[in-house]
Motif scaffolding. Structure first.
Motif, short mmCIF file in Angstrom:
data_model
loop_
_atom_site.label_atom_id
_atom_site.label_comp_id
_atom_site.label_asym_id
_atom_site.label_seq_id
_atom_site.Cartn_x
_atom_site.Cartn_y
_atom_site.Cartn_z
N ASP A 55 43.99 -3.39 77.07
CA ASP A 55 43.08 -2.58 77.89
C ASP A 55 43.08 -1.12 77.43
N SER A 56 44.26 -0.62 77.13
CA SER A 56 44.38 0.77 76.67
C SER A 56 43.67 0.98 75.34
N LEU A 57 43.81 0.02 74.43
CA LEU A 57 43.14 0.13 73.13
C LEU A 57 41.61 0.05 73.29
N ARG A 58 41.16 -0.75 74.26
CA ARG A 58 39.72 -0.81 74.54
C ARG A 58 39.22 0.54 75.07
N ARG A 59 40.02 1.17 75.94
CA ARG A 59 39.63 2.50 76.45
C ARG A 59 39.57 3.52 75.32
N LYS A 60 40.49 3.43 74.38
CA LYS A 60 40.48 4.33 73.22
C LYS A 60 39.21 4.11 72.39
N ASP A 62 36.40 3.01 73.52
CA ASP A 62 35.30 3.54 74.32
C ASP A 62 35.16 5.04 74.13
N VAL A 63 36.28 5.76 74.13
CA VAL A 63 36.23 7.22 73.94
C VAL A 63 35.77 7.54 72.53
N ASP A 64 36.24 6.79 71.54
CA ASP A 64 35.77 6.99 70.15
C ASP A 64 34.26 6.80 70.07
N LYS A 65 33.77 5.78 70.77
CA LYS A 65 32.33 5.51 70.79
C LYS A 65 31.58 6.68 71.46
N GLN A 66 32.14 7.20 72.57
CA GLN A 66 31.51 8.34 73.24
C GLN A 66 31.46 9.56 72.33
N LEU A 134 40.62 11.35 74.96
CA LEU A 134 41.12 10.65 73.78
C LEU A 134 42.63 10.83 73.66
N GLU A 135 43.11 12.03 73.85
CA GLU A 135 44.54 12.29 73.76
C GLU A 135 45.30 11.48 74.82
N GLY A 136 44.74 11.42 76.02
CA GLY A 136 45.38 10.65 77.09
C GLY A 136 45.47 9.17 76.78
N VAL A 137 44.38 8.59 76.29
CA VAL A 137 44.42 7.15 76.00
C VAL A 137 45.27 6.87 74.76
N LYS A 138 45.32 7.80 73.81
CA LYS A 138 46.20 7.61 72.65
C LYS A 138 47.66 7.60 73.07
N GLU A 139 48.04 8.55 73.93
CA GLU A 139 49.42 8.61 74.41
C GLU A 139 49.77 7.35 75.20
N LEU A 144 52.50 2.12 75.54
CA LEU A 144 52.41 0.69 75.79
C LEU A 144 52.78 -0.11 74.54
N HIS A 145 52.45 0.43 73.37
CA HIS A 145 52.82 -0.24 72.12
C HIS A 145 54.35 -0.27 71.98
N ARG A 146 54.99 0.86 72.28
CA ARG A 146 56.46 0.90 72.22
C ARG A 146 57.07 -0.11 73.20
N ARG A 147 56.50 -0.18 74.40
CA ARG A 147 57.00 -1.12 75.39
C ARG A 147 56.82 -2.56 74.92
N ALA A 148 55.66 -2.86 74.36
CA ALA A 148 55.39 -4.22 73.87
C ALA A 148 56.31 -4.58 72.70
N MET A 149 56.59 -3.61 71.84
CA MET A 149 57.51 -3.86 70.74
C MET A 149 58.92 -4.13 71.29
#
Length: 176
Positions: A55-60, A62-66, A134-139, A144-149
């Protein structure tokens, strides 16, 4: 399979004690893109491992698209089709226009950030807002990536005794 052809008792013992790790390796390797991992030297989890990360990567995205839509809007508004995003060491995504583009055609809401003999770079309030998003969704995605790892490592940790035995057997085989 061909153990009957081996006459060394030590080698036979090692081969018989070598555990089957294929299910563990298959399970873990199915969760990330192996060719990309080899190319980049880092693990990139595949979609589906962690819904929050997806979900977070999708939001990122979306912001890139914006951001790209905003650039297109400003190109149309100014009729400067050579306008592009440029970044400096501190500021990503500045609106860059060629130096020969008339200053009188630059909208009032553009704030001059820097200029040189080939171009001028601008910032706008809307662009600032998109960059904050963008900065918020990247962080968030990084966290979340660290948590998943970590979850992936915990999964591997559950197979530690099996993997440890396999490594010990392989080390002895390598020493022979």
């Amino acid at each position: 399979e061909r153990q009957e052809e081996i006459s060394s008792p030590l080698l036979l013992s090692l081969l018989r004690n070598l555990p089957d790790t294929s299910s563990v390796i298959e399970s873990v390797s199915s969760k990330f893109d192996m060719p990309l991992a080899r190319e980049k030297g880092s693990l990139s989890l595949l979609p589906g491992f962690d819904r929050s990360l997806d979900d977070s990567l999708r939001r990122k995205e979306d912001v890139d698209k914006q951001l790209n839509e905003y650039l297109l809007e400003e190109k149309k508004r100014t009729s400067c089709y050579k306008m592009r995003f440029a970044s400096s060491s501190k500021d990503p995504f500045l609106l860059e226009v060629p130096a020969d583009f008339p200053s009188s055609s630059v909208p009032d809401h553009f704030e001059l950030h820097s200029a040189n003999k080939s171009c001028r770079r601008y910032m706008t309030e809307r662009l600032r807002g998109l960059l904050v998003q963008l900065e918020g969704v990247k962080e968030e995605a990084d966290d979340l990536h660290r948590r998943a790892m970590g979850m992936l490592c915990c999964e591997l940790d559950g197979s530690f005794p099996l993997l440890s035995r396999a490594v010990a057997c392989m080390a002895e085989l390598d020493a022979l």
